[in-house]
Design a protein around this motif. Structure first.
Motif, PDB file in Angstrom:
ATOM      1  N   LEU A 194       0.900  -1.603  -0.227  1.00  0.00           N
ATOM      2  CA  LEU A 194      -0.355  -0.107  -0.165  1.00  0.00           C
ATOM      3  C   LEU A 194       0.663   1.322   0.148  1.00  0.00           C
ATOM      4  N   THR A 195       2.293   1.572   0.894  1.00  0.00           N
ATOM      5  CA  THR A 195       2.817   2.334   0.449  1.00  0.00           C
ATOM      6  C   THR A 195       4.215   2.583  -0.598  1.00  0.00           C
ATOM      7  N   GLY A 196       3.846   1.393  -1.639  1.00  0.00           N
ATOM      8  CA  GLY A 196       4.337   1.197  -2.330  1.00  0.00           C
ATOM      9  C   GLY A 196       4.371   1.839  -4.225  1.00  0.00           C
ATOM     10  N   SER A 197       5.354   1.466  -5.081  1.00  0.00           N
ATOM     11  CA  SER A 197       3.777   1.566  -6.308  1.00  0.00           C
ATOM     12  C   SER A 197       3.141   0.975  -6.830  1.00  0.00           C
ATOM     13  N   ARG A 198       3.461  -0.243  -6.767  1.00  0.00           N
ATOM     14  CA  ARG A 198       2.899  -1.663  -6.666  1.00  0.00           C
ATOM     15  C   ARG A 198       1.179  -1.121  -6.484  1.00  0.00           C
TER      16      ARG A 198
END
Ligand code: ATP
Length: 239
Positions: A105-109
């Protein structure tokens, strides 16, 4: 998908891995086998950023991830279900699962639907659903192992590292864990598997590497390793 080249790692003064090179292609299951102390767990730790490699390259989907800390490795799409079922004991089953999605949720995925992913984890592990409000620390060992796997899957990882998922489990639960690994394989989940039951691991894997003293001694298609007399004599006896 995962490409490891000349990986060296260790603890303090001691080098345990001496230049490993191996690959895990997308959608495949690869197993690392080898006797106690060969360096299997150390390999998993180095891949997931729990320990920092001394040298070498680890590429996930073409991106260099060696040198990243474990949170950033997870954000890059590598999930690790470590040896020894590390769940958060004072949180509920449900909260443990939810936290597994956090790096995503905090990454770019892609963010995706966390609640739907929890339901998927519950479908794989019905026992967890029955116990979803129970504190993780009060689960049985087998249930904690399932929670650790379920939590790793919540990342929707590009690759799932499973370190001894059957450790300490009663035979029926060992079968259950292998059934789940097969099911994940059918769903094209890319996996790197370390298992004490080398025959069973080679039974589910596409390809295997045999580690000895921090070096790769043999490699080959799993079925071939399984029937290789030298490999059987050294590593598979008694399984
Ligand atoms: P097993 O099948 O017994 O789990 P393994 O192949 O997973 O073995 P590792 O746990 O990677 O082996 O251990 C490889 C070597 O690194 C061993 O000699 C071990 O004693 C050493 N080692 C592992 N963890 C540490 C640590 N935290 N500090 C120092 N040495 C360690």
């Amino acid at each position: 998908m995962l490409e490891v080249a000349n990986l060296s790692a260790g603890y303090g003064q001691i080098e345990v891995l001496h230049g490993l090179s191996f690959q895990v292609p997308k959608g495949k299951v690869v197993t690392l086998i080898g006797s106690n102390g060969a360096g299997k767990t150390t390999t998993m730790r180095a891949l997931s950023g729990m320990i920092q490699p001394r040298s070498g390259s680890i590429k996930l989907a073409g991106r260099e991830i060696s040198g990243l800390d474990s949170h950033d490795v997870a954000r890059a799409g590598l999930a690790h279900s470590p040896e020894g079922r590390r769940v958060f004991p004072t949180l509920s089953v449900e909260d443990n699962l939810t936290l597994g999605a956090f790096p995503r949720l905090t990454g770019s995925r892609p963010k995706g639907d966390v609640a739907a992913d929890r339901e998927r984890a519950y479908a794989l592990f019905p026992r967890l659903k029955e116990r979803r409000l129970q504190l993780a620390g009060t689960l049985s060992g087998g249930e904690q192992q399932m929670l650790a796997m379920g939590r790793a899957l919540m990342l929707r990882p590009d690759i799932l590292l499973l370190d001894e998922p059957s450790m300490g489990l009663a035979p029926k639960l060992v079968e259950e864990v292998f059934r789940i690994i097969r099911q994940l394989k059918e769903e094209q989940v890319t996996m790197l598997l370390v298992e004490q039951f080398a025959m069973a691991a080679l039974g589910v894997a596409d390809y295997g590497y045999v580690l000895e003293n921090g070096r790769i001694r043999f490699q080959g298609p799993a079925a071939q390793l399984k029937s290789d007399p030298a490999v059987r004599a050294a590593y598979l006896g008694g399984d």
